[in-house]
Design an enzyme around this catalytic site. Structure first.
Site, mmCIF file in Angstrom:
data_model
loop_
_atom_site.group_PDB
_atom_site.id
_atom_site.type_symbol
_atom_site.label_atom_id
_atom_site.label_comp_id
_atom_site.label_asym_id
_atom_site.label_seq_id
_atom_site.Cartn_x
_atom_site.Cartn_y
_atom_site.Cartn_z
ATOM 1 N N GLY A 108 0.903 -1.295 0.032
ATOM 2 C CA GLY A 108 0.151 0.181 0.012
ATOM 3 C C GLY A 108 0.848 1.237 0.006
ATOM 4 C CD GLU A 143 2.716 -0.053 6.621
ATOM 5 O OE1 GLU A 143 1.580 -0.047 5.989
ATOM 6 O OE2 GLU A 143 3.557 -0.809 5.795
#
Ligand code: 5RP
Length: 221
Positions: free
Chosen positions: A100, A106
């Site tokens: 994504g 992240e």
């Protein structure tokens, strides 16, 4: 609306991650279709936690739409749990992430969190990482240079067309890596000048995987 079998597994894994919430704390939230189910489930438990830190603009918008407060990571001293999906995960709980495009944020939140809970449907569980191309976030002016260096490491980079990350950078998806030592390859990729980070999460792997199968969810450590 009925869910596809894969989406039903994603939802089951995401909802099982609610058990890891620490009362009164801030929760780290990843990005992707599996995490979207987690965010929707979190909305039912708003009274149990203080708010979230988010790994992408998309997750931030979804959290806020549910009335969940999103904190700046710089203002959060403790993050007991981070919940995120993966594109691939192996028995060592090492992952390929970034399908994504949110890999850098992240990885930052994963670094801060005490516990990384990875939520996946069973299709993501693999014997060996690398069938899913490894995303590499690059500073735009370094794209060609980084691609040439990646070829020397045995990869086959492809520029993800039309995608600009939340950080204003570009992504190379690297095919055909023969990944024998994921931690070492992660380090080698990060040493290329112009690389922001890469989607191998091997040095900071997950602590727990919740894997949903047709027979229910399993927690693997
Ligand atoms: C986004 C990610 C996601 O966790 C990964 O792509 C899995 O997504 P999905 O849950 O939609 O299969 O790393 O950058």
């Amino acid at each position: 609306m009925s869910l596809s079998p894969q989406d039903a597994q994603k939802k089951a894994a995401a909802e099982a991650a609610l058990d890891f919430l620490q009362p009164g704390s801030v929760v780290g939230v990843g990005t992707g279709s599996t995490v979207n189910f987690f965010i929707d489930a979190l909305a039912q438990r708003k009274h149990q936690f203080e708010g979230a830190v988010s790994s992408s603009q998309a997750s931030t918008e979804r959290l806020q739409a549910h009335g969940i407060e999103v904190f700046d990571l710089n203002n959060v001293a403790e993050l007991p749990v981070y919940v995120d999906g993966a594109d691939e995960i192996n028995e060592h709980l090492q992952m390929v992430k970034g399908g994504g495009g949110a890999l850098t944020r992240e990885k930052i939140i994963a670094a801060v969190a005490d516990k990384f809970v990875c939520v996946v449907d069973e299709s993501k569980w693999v014997g060996r990482l690398g069938t899913f191309p490894v995303p590499v976030e690059v500073i735009p002016m370094a794209r060609s240079y980084v691609a040439r260096q990646i070829v020397k490491l045995g990869g086959d980079p492809e520029w993800r067309q039309g995608v600009v990350t939340d950080n204003g950078n570009w992504i190379l998806d690297v095919h055909h890596f023969d990944i024998l030592n994921a931690a070492e390859l992660e380090r080698q990729l990060n040493q290329i000048t112009g690389v922001v980070t890469n989607g191998l999460f091997a040095n900071r792997n997950a602590d727990v995987a919740i894997v949903a199968t047709a027979n229910g969810t399993e927690t693997r450590k």
